[in-house]
Design a protein around this motif. Structure first.
Motif, PDB file in Angstrom:
ATOM      1  N   VAL A 155      -4.916   6.775  -8.033  1.00 36.56           N
ATOM      2  CA  VAL A 155      -5.413   5.723  -7.190  1.00 36.56           C
ATOM      3  C   VAL A 155      -5.982   4.327  -7.731  1.00 36.56           C
ATOM      4  N   LYS A 206      -4.292  10.891  -1.299  1.00 34.69           N
ATOM      5  CA  LYS A 206      -3.301  11.584  -0.353  1.00 34.69           C
ATOM      6  C   LYS A 206      -4.164  12.477   0.160  1.00 34.69           C
ATOM      7  N   LEU A 208       2.957   6.659 -13.371  1.00 36.17           N
ATOM      8  CA  LEU A 208       3.864   6.232 -12.187  1.00 36.17           C
ATOM      9  C   LEU A 208       5.359   6.313 -12.551  1.00 36.17           C
ATOM     10  N   ILE A 265      -3.043   1.845  -4.035  1.00 36.33           N
ATOM     11  CA  ILE A 265      -2.586   3.274  -4.243  1.00 36.33           C
ATOM     12  C   ILE A 265      -3.876   3.953  -3.819  1.00 36.33           C
ATOM     13  N   GLU A 266      -3.528   4.778  -2.636  1.00 33.28           N
ATOM     14  CA  GLU A 266      -4.729   5.187  -1.967  1.00 33.28           C
ATOM     15  C   GLU A 266      -4.741   7.025  -2.070  1.00 33.28           C
ATOM     16  N   ARG A 315       0.794  -1.345  -0.068  1.00 33.49           N
ATOM     17  CA  ARG A 315      -0.151   0.238   0.225  1.00 33.49           C
ATOM     18  C   ARG A 315       0.821   1.349  -0.018  1.00 33.49           C
ATOM     19  N   LEU A 316       0.536   2.333  -0.699  1.00 31.86           N
ATOM     20  CA  LEU A 316       1.212   3.591  -0.746  1.00 31.86           C
ATOM     21  C   LEU A 316       0.016   4.697  -1.201  1.00 31.86           C
ATOM     22  N   THR A 317       0.635   5.945  -1.102  1.00 25.65           N
ATOM     23  CA  THR A 317      -0.521   6.902  -1.430  1.00 25.65           C
ATOM     24  C   THR A 317       0.104   7.705  -2.826  1.00 25.65           C
ATOM     25  N   GLU A 318      -0.722   8.630  -3.066  1.00 19.22           N
ATOM     26  CA  GLU A 318      -0.157   9.386  -4.124  1.00 19.22           C
ATOM     27  C   GLU A 318       1.195  10.082  -3.805  1.00 19.22           C
ATOM     28  N   ALA A 322       4.455   6.644  -7.296  1.00 19.73           N
ATOM     29  CA  ALA A 322       3.315   6.840  -7.744  1.00 19.73           C
ATOM     30  C   ALA A 322       2.898   8.115  -7.942  1.00 19.73           C
ATOM     31  N   LEU A 365      -0.707  -3.986  -5.783  1.00 16.32           N
ATOM     32  CA  LEU A 365      -0.509  -2.754  -5.448  1.00 16.32           C
ATOM     33  C   LEU A 365      -1.919  -1.975  -5.197  1.00 16.32           C
TER      34      LEU A 365
END
Length: 443
Positions: A62, A77, A45, A74-75, A14-17, A58, A72
């Motif tokens: 999202v 931000k 990306l 992507i949440e 998991r990661l964010t913008e 990223a 993956l």
């Protein structure tokens, strides 16, 4: 048909913008690198090879992307909080917002955006099944022992050689096996491939059996592009909108394409989402004042004489308003910026762009343009005055729309905060009586 089996052993990252994550060499296959490289070519990306493996960064994107060995996620931000994302997405797509009970059911876990879109499709498809699937006339050819429909004389003579024990016939009956239904079957099948919630995947699988299957995903997408909506199938439009989002793997820009090989996932370009939001919001805010959208491409600002092809400047939204007696019309350009202009100043490049719009689309004395950006902390507004040696070059109205509230509320606020062209002449009486101070105010 077996229920699709999810892959709990596939690790989730998991990661964010705009955030980076380090992946080991063993976590990405060669095919994964090709897929991510295709997304990098489209500036969604960034993938860099480092000594310890791969560094994935990223962009303003999202969603979820299921690769061979990792999943993956992507949440969002900053711009639109997760609990509001579906409201703003439905507003941009101009479809009904999923019921609150449906949204709450799938936001209790960590699945996030991808499962919410699948749940929205599930809700619309269940409603279609309850109301009864649409049927239409379908031509078919049969080989039967009794005559039903019309006899296909050519096929009977050339294939049966005069024998009458079996008859080649043509029928034209009302059936549910039409593309309105088939595209939904394809979308329901695709949605199951990347979901983390096993209960949602099971419900999608069961519901898919109620729809006639589509031969391929590509055929379903081609059919979606050709479907014409009438009073007979207009109720299918929301379900088809969610289906198109899922089948394209990424909404407005068809993000997930990599020249032949596909990855299971749903990625959404946030700048494209914000542009779609601003386009609808601006049109709704300007409508009470006589404003209508016009195609900026019909009269673009064009640069000639440079190397290569001529370049053009087109605002995201160009609104036309009735002008005074001496002027046929008045134009107001608006541009969507997916930036935190509530926290820092407008960049020089964006100022130059908006001043160009003022010079290219507005009349002298009315050189105004609007920037609309997300402002999660509350609505904001300010005015930039761009002056030159010969006077004012342009007035830029910078509006921040609070994304923690509903988009409809944002449209109402923008309606009251922008000084629309020729406001004193075209305000309807109801509007003038509402908030005259705000409505006539120049930002």
């Amino acid at each position: 048909m077996a229920v699709p089996v999810l892959m709990p052993d596939r690790p989730e990252i998991r990661l964010t913008e705009y955030e980076s994550v380090l992946l080991e060499h063993i976590q990405l296959t060669r095919r994964d690198v090709e897929r991510l490289g295709a997304l990098q070519a489209r500036k969604r990306l960034r993938l860099d090879q480092v000594a310890a493996g791969w560094r994935l960064t990223a962009d303003a994107t999202v969603g979820v992307l299921t690769l061979d060995r990792v999943r993956l996620v992507i949440e969002p931000k900053f711009a639109i909080p997760g609990e509001q994302l579906m409201n703003w997405l439905a507003y941009a797509l101009d479809v009904p917002t999923p019921l609150e009970t449906t949204a709450r059911r799938w936001t209790t876990g960590s699945e996030g955006y991808a499962d919410l879109v699948a749940a929205a499709l599930l809700e619309q498809c269940e409603q279609l099944v309850r109301e009864g699937l649409r049927r239409d006339y379908v031509r078919r050819q049969h080989l039967d022992t009794v005559l039903r429909g019309r006899l296909d004389i050519t096929a009977q003579v050339s294939r049966r050689y005069g024998q009458l024990d079996h008859l080649h016939t043509r029928t034209f009956d009302r059936e549910a096996e039409i593309w309105d239904n088939r595209v939904l079957s394809a979308a329901l099948e695709v949605a199951q491939r990347y979901l983390a919630n096993s209960e949602l995947a099971r419900r999608l699988h069961v519901l898919a059996e109620a729809f006639p299957p589509a031969p391929t995903r590509g055929a379903a997408l081609h059919a979606l592009d050709r479907i014409q909506y009438t009073r007979l199938n207009s109720r299918y439009r929301p379900a088809h909108t969610w289906a198109r989002l899922l089948l394209r793997g990424g909404g407005f820009t068809d993000l997930l394409t990599d020249h032949g090989s596909t990855a299971d996932g749903l990625l959404l370009a946030m700048p494209a989402l914000w542009e779609a939001v601003v386009r609808r919001l601006a049109i709704e805010a300007a409508a009470p004042f006589g404003g209508n959208p016009v195609t900026a491409g019909s009269t673009p600002v064009t640069v000639h004489g440079d190397l290569g092809n001529a370049s053009t400047f087109r605002p995201d939204v160009l609104l036309e308003f009735p002008g005074p007696a001496s002027v046929a019309r008045t134009l107001l350009p608006l541009d969507a910026k997916y930036k935190r202009y509530d926290r820092h100043g407008v960049s020089a490049a964006d100022v130059h762009q908006l001043v160009t719009y003022c010079a290219g689309y507005t009349a002298r004395g009315e050189q105004r343009a609007v920037i609309i950006h997300p402002a999660p902390g509350g609505h904001t507004q300010r005015v930039l005055h761009v002056d030159g040696t010969q006077g004012i070059l342009g007035t830029l109205h910078v509006l921040g729309i609070d994304t923690h509230v509903s988009p409809q509320h944002g449209a109402l606020w923008a309606r009251s905060e922008i000084r629309w062209p020729q406001t004193d002449d075209i305000y309807p009486p109801v509007v003038r009586q509402g908030r005259p101070g705000l409505l006539r105010r120049l930002l």
